[in-house]
Design an enzyme around this catalytic site. Structure first.
Site: not given
Ligand code: SAM
Ligand code: DTB
Ligand code: SF4
Length: 334
Positions: A67, A71, A74, A111, A144, A204, A276
């Site tokens: 990506c 973030c 992430c 989802c 979702c 959501c 959730r």
């Molecule tokens: N790329 C898309 C976005 O950012 O909207 C969708 C996927 S993203 C992984 C969805 C959500 O997962 C993020 O907004 C964040 O709140 C959560 N998330 C991602 N990495 C995480 C982590 N290491 N610990 C907890 N929540 C996480």
């Molecule tokens: C949300 O709030 N939590 C989920 C879902 N929406 C998409 C994602 C959690 C991701 C945790 C880090 C990972 O497994 O990569």
């Molecule tokens: Fe990309 Fe992760 Fe940010 Fe979603 S949360 S936009 S997958 S870097």
């Protein structure tokens, strides 16, 4: 109301009225002594939901890693050196197979996540639309997606394909957001949420605790959620999973009391929504999770994996449900 009388399953309706919570009122709830807060949240929960029913959701990463966003939490951001290997968009058959397995395991929500900054028109988006149509045709699951930012026409096409809900988190307060993400703004996120809502898709939207934010930032996140024109139908509360290679890798685990406080406040602010208990369950004991359910959490992600990180797995959750006398929320009859 008798405990056997069915209460509306809130994640299944769209367009919950907006809330009129001021920041001061949210702060007062948030700072209520913990036992009193949990007790109040539990009462709100029992008034609006079937106690003991937990919606089980399954997550599938249909496009992993690589990506362009930054973030800080992430593991899928290309710029961080994590164990995640980037993968192309998953073939339809595999997604459909995962959706069937999810339904058979008792999940009622599926989802699909893609590590994109935004949806781009073209073959990949058409492929996602096909996935949504194919899962819809099977029935028995709320669908979702979480694909990043969307424009109006993409939201409308997802709706037309049969999408029920879209996940797009605000993650933290507007003030702290700039410490965590630099490649898109809070306003960008609010605009996407507006397009999702406008298309008639259930929203959501929630955030993460444990990123080094203050109580004020947590209250600020809740204030932003409560200030959306309509309350989100589901509010995911994630505990940061601190992944090696990300800027937040050294964050200490968030104290369970902070998770409980956040969940209880969310439950009081959004009585009819699904709250959730999302990422981070793998680091929690059964007792920790029981307290989150008492505080009003009524949904989880099941399975061994979230998107890229570990989750407790079906066996452990079956044991947890049996121990606490919880049952999966039944599928809505569609
Ligand atoms: N790329 C898309 C976005 O950012 O909207 C969708 C996927 S993203 C992984 C969805 C959500 O997962 C993020 O907004 C964040 O709140 C959560 N998330 C991602 N990495 C995480 C982590 N290491 N610990 C907890 N929540 C996480
Ligand atoms: C949300 O709030 N939590 C989920 C879902 N929406 C998409 C994602 C959690 C991701 C945790 C880090 C990972 O497994 O990569
Ligand atoms: Fe990309 Fe992760 Fe940010 Fe979603 S949360 S936009 S997958 S870097």
């Amino acid at each position: 109301m008798s405990t056997m009388e069915r209460k509306p399953a809130s994640g299944q309706q769209t367009g919950l009225a907006s809330t009129s919570w001021t920041r001061a009122a949210i702060s007062e709830v948030y700072h209520t002594p913990l036992i009193e807060l949990v007790s109040q949240a539990n009462t709100v929960h029992r008034d609006h939901h079937q106690p003991g029913e937990i919606q089980v959701c399954v997550l599938l990463s249909v496009k992993t890693g690589g990506c362009p966003e930054d973030c800080s939490y992430c593991p899928q951001a290309a710029r961080y050196h994590t164990d995640v290997t980037a993968q192309k968009l998953m073939p339809n058959d595999n997604v459909l197979e995962a959706a069937r397995a999810a339904r058979e395991s008792g999940a009622t929500r599926f989802c699909m996540g893609a590590a994109w900054r935004e949806v781009k028109d073209g073959p990949q988006f058409d492929h996602i639309l096909e996935m949504v149509r194919a899962i819809k045709a099977e029935g028995g699951l709320e669908i979702c997606c979480t694909l990043g930012m969307l424009n109006d026409s993409q939201a409308a096409r997802l709706k037309e394909a049969g999408l029920d809900a879209y996940n797009h988190n605000l993650d933290t307060s507007p003030e702290y957001y700039g410490e965590i993400i630099h490649t898109r703004t809070y306003e960008d996120r609010i605009r996407t949420l507006g397009r999702v809502r406008e298309a008639g898709i259930s929203v959501c939207c929630g955030g993460i605790v444990g990123m080094g934010e203050s109580d004020e930032d947590r209250i600020g996140l809740l204030e932003s959620l409560a200030s959306l024109p309509e309350a989100p139908e589901s509010v995911p509360i994630n505990a940061l999973v601190a992944v090696e290679g990300t800027p937040l890798e050294d964050q200490p685990p968030v104290p369970i009391w902070d998770m409980v406080r956040m969940i209880a406040t969310a439950r009081i602010l959004f009585p009819s929504s699904m709250v959730r208990l999302s990422a981070g369950r793998v680091g929690m004991t059964e007792m920790d999770q029981a307290l989150c359910f008492l505080a009003g959490a009524n949904s989880i992600f099941s399975g061994e994996k979230l998107l890229t990180t570990a989750n407790p797995g079906e066996d452990r959750d079956a044991q947890l449900f049996a121990r606490l006398g919880l049952r999966p929320l039944p599928a809505r009859g569609d």
